[in-house]
Design an enzyme around this catalytic site. Structure first.
Site, PDB file in Angstrom:
ATOM      1  N   HIS A  28       3.834   7.036   3.782  1.00 40.66           N
ATOM      2  CA  HIS A  28       4.767   5.911   3.657  1.00 40.66           C
ATOM      3  C   HIS A  28       4.359   4.985   2.514  1.00 40.66           C
ATOM      4  O   HIS A  28       3.250   5.054   2.006  1.00 40.66           O
ATOM      5  CB  HIS A  28       4.888   5.107   4.966  1.00 40.66           C
ATOM      6  CG  HIS A  28       3.653   4.413   5.452  1.00 40.66           C
ATOM      7  ND1 HIS A  28       2.788   4.975   6.370  1.00 40.66           N
ATOM      8  CD2 HIS A  28       3.129   3.187   5.177  1.00 40.66           C
ATOM      9  CE1 HIS A  28       1.807   4.119   6.638  1.00 40.66           C
ATOM     10  NE2 HIS A  28       1.981   3.022   5.909  1.00 40.66           N
TER      11      HIS A  28
ATOM     12  N   GLU B  71       7.417   1.001   5.281  1.00 41.36           N
ATOM     13  CA  GLU B  71       6.829  -0.053   6.110  1.00 41.36           C
ATOM     14  C   GLU B  71       7.109  -1.379   5.405  1.00 41.36           C
ATOM     15  O   GLU B  71       6.958  -1.483   4.188  1.00 41.36           O
ATOM     16  CB  GLU B  71       5.311   0.160   6.235  1.00 41.36           C
ATOM     17  CG  GLU B  71       4.602  -0.916   7.053  1.00 41.36           C
ATOM     18  CD  GLU B  71       3.092  -0.680   7.190  1.00 41.36           C
ATOM     19  OE1 GLU B  71       2.563   0.299   6.621  1.00 41.36           O
ATOM     20  OE2 GLU B  71       2.461  -1.486   7.887  1.00 41.36           O
TER      21      GLU B  71
ATOM     22  N   HIS C 257       0.823  -1.215   0.000  1.00 44.33           N
ATOM     23  CA  HIS C 257       0.000   0.000   0.000  1.00 44.33           C
ATOM     24  C   HIS C 257       0.852   1.257   0.000  1.00 44.33           C
ATOM     25  O   HIS C 257       2.024   1.221   0.363  1.00 44.33           O
ATOM     26  CB  HIS C 257      -1.006   0.038   1.161  1.00 44.33           C
ATOM     27  CG  HIS C 257      -0.426  -0.005   2.550  1.00 44.33           C
ATOM     28  ND1 HIS C 257      -0.241  -1.175   3.253  1.00 44.33           N
ATOM     29  CD2 HIS C 257      -0.006   0.969   3.377  1.00 44.33           C
ATOM     30  CE1 HIS C 257       0.256  -0.905   4.449  1.00 44.33           C
ATOM     31  NE2 HIS C 257       0.412   0.394   4.558  1.00 44.33           N
TER      32      HIS C 257
HETATM   33  C1  MC0 Z   1      -1.511   0.477  10.671  1.00 45.20           C
HETATM   34  C2  MC0 Z   1      -0.174   0.332   9.963  1.00 45.20           C
HETATM   35  C3  MC0 Z   1      -0.339  -0.572   8.747  1.00 45.20           C
HETATM   36  O1  MC0 Z   1      -0.359  -0.118   7.594  1.00 45.20           O
HETATM   37  O2  MC0 Z   1      -0.472  -1.801   8.999  1.00 45.20           O
HETATM   38  C4  MC0 Z   1       0.410   1.708   9.626  1.00 45.20           C
HETATM   39  O3  MC0 Z   1       0.720   2.036   8.509  1.00 45.20           O
HETATM   40  S1  MC0 Z   1       0.671   2.727  10.972  1.00 45.20           S
HETATM   41  C5  MC0 Z   1       1.369   4.232  10.301  1.00 45.20           C
HETATM   42  C6  MC0 Z   1       1.801   5.149  11.379  1.00 45.20           C
HETATM   43  N1  MC0 Z   1       2.947   4.626  12.087  1.00 45.20           N
HETATM   44  C7  MC0 Z   1       4.223   5.017  11.834  1.00 45.20           C
HETATM   45  O4  MC0 Z   1       4.484   5.898  11.016  1.00 45.20           O
HETATM   46  C8  MC0 Z   1       5.319   4.360  12.649  1.00 45.20           C
HETATM   47  C9  MC0 Z   1       6.699   4.761  12.255  1.00 45.20           C
HETATM   48  N2  MC0 Z   1       6.876   6.214  12.304  1.00 45.20           N
HETATM   49  C10 MC0 Z   1       7.636   6.840  13.242  1.00 45.20           C
HETATM   50  O5  MC0 Z   1       8.235   6.223  14.108  1.00 45.20           O
HETATM   51  C11 MC0 Z   1       7.673   8.336  13.173  1.00 45.20           C
HETATM   52  O6  MC0 Z   1       6.529   8.810  12.470  1.00 45.20           O
HETATM   53  C12 MC0 Z   1       8.949   8.901  12.497  1.00 45.20           C
HETATM   54  C13 MC0 Z   1       9.107   8.413  11.058  1.00 45.20           C
HETATM   55  C14 MC0 Z   1      10.200   8.492  13.321  1.00 45.20           C
HETATM   56  C15 MC0 Z   1       8.847  10.422  12.455  1.00 45.20           C
HETATM   57  O7  MC0 Z   1       8.507  10.856  13.740  1.00 45.20           O
HETATM   58  P1  MC0 Z   1       8.374  12.406  14.060  1.00 45.20           P
HETATM   59  O8  MC0 Z   1       7.559  13.077  13.019  1.00 45.20           O
HETATM   60  O9  MC0 Z   1       7.980  12.552  15.487  1.00 45.20           O
HETATM   61  O10 MC0 Z   1       9.872  12.797  13.985  1.00 45.20           O
HETATM   62  P2  MC0 Z   1      10.597  14.111  13.576  1.00 45.20           P
HETATM   63  O11 MC0 Z   1       9.676  15.270  13.547  1.00 45.20           O
HETATM   64  O12 MC0 Z   1      11.786  14.186  14.460  1.00 45.20           O
HETATM   65  O13 MC0 Z   1      11.040  13.779  12.103  1.00 45.20           O
HETATM   66  C16 MC0 Z   1      12.347  13.503  11.751  1.00 45.20           C
HETATM   67  C17 MC0 Z   1      12.486  13.883  10.295  1.00 45.20           C
HETATM   68  O14 MC0 Z   1      11.742  12.943   9.506  1.00 45.20           O
HETATM   69  C18 MC0 Z   1      10.780  13.616   8.715  1.00 45.20           C
HETATM   70  N3  MC0 Z   1       9.583  12.785   8.604  1.00 45.20           N
HETATM   71  C19 MC0 Z   1       8.715  12.504   9.569  1.00 45.20           C
HETATM   72  N4  MC0 Z   1       7.747  11.694   9.114  1.00 45.20           N
HETATM   73  C20 MC0 Z   1       8.039  11.474   7.806  1.00 45.20           C
HETATM   74  C21 MC0 Z   1       7.414  10.722   6.780  1.00 45.20           C
HETATM   75  N5  MC0 Z   1       6.301  10.048   7.016  1.00 45.20           N
HETATM   76  N6  MC0 Z   1       7.982  10.706   5.574  1.00 45.20           N
HETATM   77  C22 MC0 Z   1       9.131  11.396   5.330  1.00 45.20           C
HETATM   78  N7  MC0 Z   1       9.767  12.129   6.268  1.00 45.20           N
HETATM   79  C23 MC0 Z   1       9.224  12.167   7.480  1.00 45.20           C
HETATM   80  C24 MC0 Z   1      10.539  14.922   9.440  1.00 45.20           C
HETATM   81  O15 MC0 Z   1      10.061  15.897   8.565  1.00 45.20           O
HETATM   82  C25 MC0 Z   1      11.909  15.235   9.939  1.00 45.20           C
HETATM   83  O16 MC0 Z   1      12.689  15.776   8.925  1.00 45.20           O
HETATM   84  P3  MC0 Z   1      13.465  17.163   9.038  1.00 45.20           P
HETATM   85  O17 MC0 Z   1      14.336  16.986  10.257  1.00 45.20           O
HETATM   86  O18 MC0 Z   1      14.247  17.271   7.766  1.00 45.20           O
HETATM   87  O19 MC0 Z   1      12.415  18.201   9.208  1.00 45.20           O
HETATM   88 CO    CO Z   2       0.747   1.325   6.480  1.00 46.91          CO
END
Ligand code: MC0
Ligand code: CO
Length: 134
Positions: free
Chosen positions: A79, A130, A7
């Site tokens: 993602h 992912e 996805h």
């Molecule tokens: C249900 C399941 C499924 O499908 O089965 C799902 O999908 S659950 C989908 C939701 N779950 C997840 O996303 C889990 C994994 N995600 C995470 O752990 C977090 O979202 C992070 C990816 C670590 C980002 O966390 P957070 O926004 O708090 O961190 P941050 O503000 O320090 O961001 C660090 C840098 O990464 C960038 N950044 C943040 N999210 C981003 C994304 N989605 N794509 C690209 N870049 C991204 C920020 O702009 C920043 O860049 P700059 O420093 O350059 O400004």
């Molecule tokens: Co997902």
């Protein structure tokens, strides 16, 4: 190692409006909203002939997509989810290559009832990845 595109996820500021737009304006096959409390999101899956779209909306105060939506208030691609045969083997290979596996590093059960892991976007060309074991 990676296989099919499972996805593409889009974070949205209004889940009902986005789901209705995909159903009515784009004519897509839109599923029901489902809460994923372990992931801090509510999701709607849209089934296309060759892949799925996942609409994401924050669930709870600690949602991992809060920061993304604050930076992208109109929404945006959040993602890509790629399928793998063996998620533990994939994780260990990626770690050995220097990629950062997010969270505890242990797979969680994702929206399809299968194990999932996330890889840091800064390690993959600015794209959050992912992995889903199928
Ligand atoms: C249900 C399941 C499924 O499908 O089965 C799902 O999908 S659950 C989908 C939701 N779950 C997840 O996303 C889990 C994994 N995600 C995470 O752990 C977090 O979202 C992070 C990816 C670590 C980002 O966390 P957070 O926004 O708090 O961190 P941050 O503000 O320090 O961001 C660090 C840098 O990464 C960038 N950044 C943040 N999210 C981003 C994304 N989605 N794509 C690209 N870049 C991204 C920020 O702009 C920043 O860049 P700059 O420093 O350059 O400004
Ligand atoms: Co997902």
């Amino acid at each position: 190692m990676i296989g099919r595109l499972n996805h593409v996820a889009i974070a949205v500021p209004d889940l009902d409006a986005a789901a209705a737009q995909y159903e009515n304006t784009l004519g897509a096959d839109v599923g029901p909203a489902q809460d994923e409390p372990d992931h801090g999101v509510t999701v709607v899956f849209i089934t296309l002939p060759n892949t799925k779209i996942e609409l994401l909306y924050p669930l709870g105060e600690d949602s991992p997509i809060n920061g993304f939506l604050a930076k992208n208030p109109a929404g945006g691609i959040h993602h890509m989810c790629y399928e793998v045969d063996d998620i533990i083997a994939a994780r260990d290979t990626l770690r050995a290559e220097g990629a950062r596996v997010l969270g505890t590093g242990e797979p969680k059960i994702g929206a399809h009832g299968k194990p999932v892991l996330f890889l840091h976007p800064k390690d993959f060309n600015g794209c959050l990845i992912e992995l889903e074991e199928v």
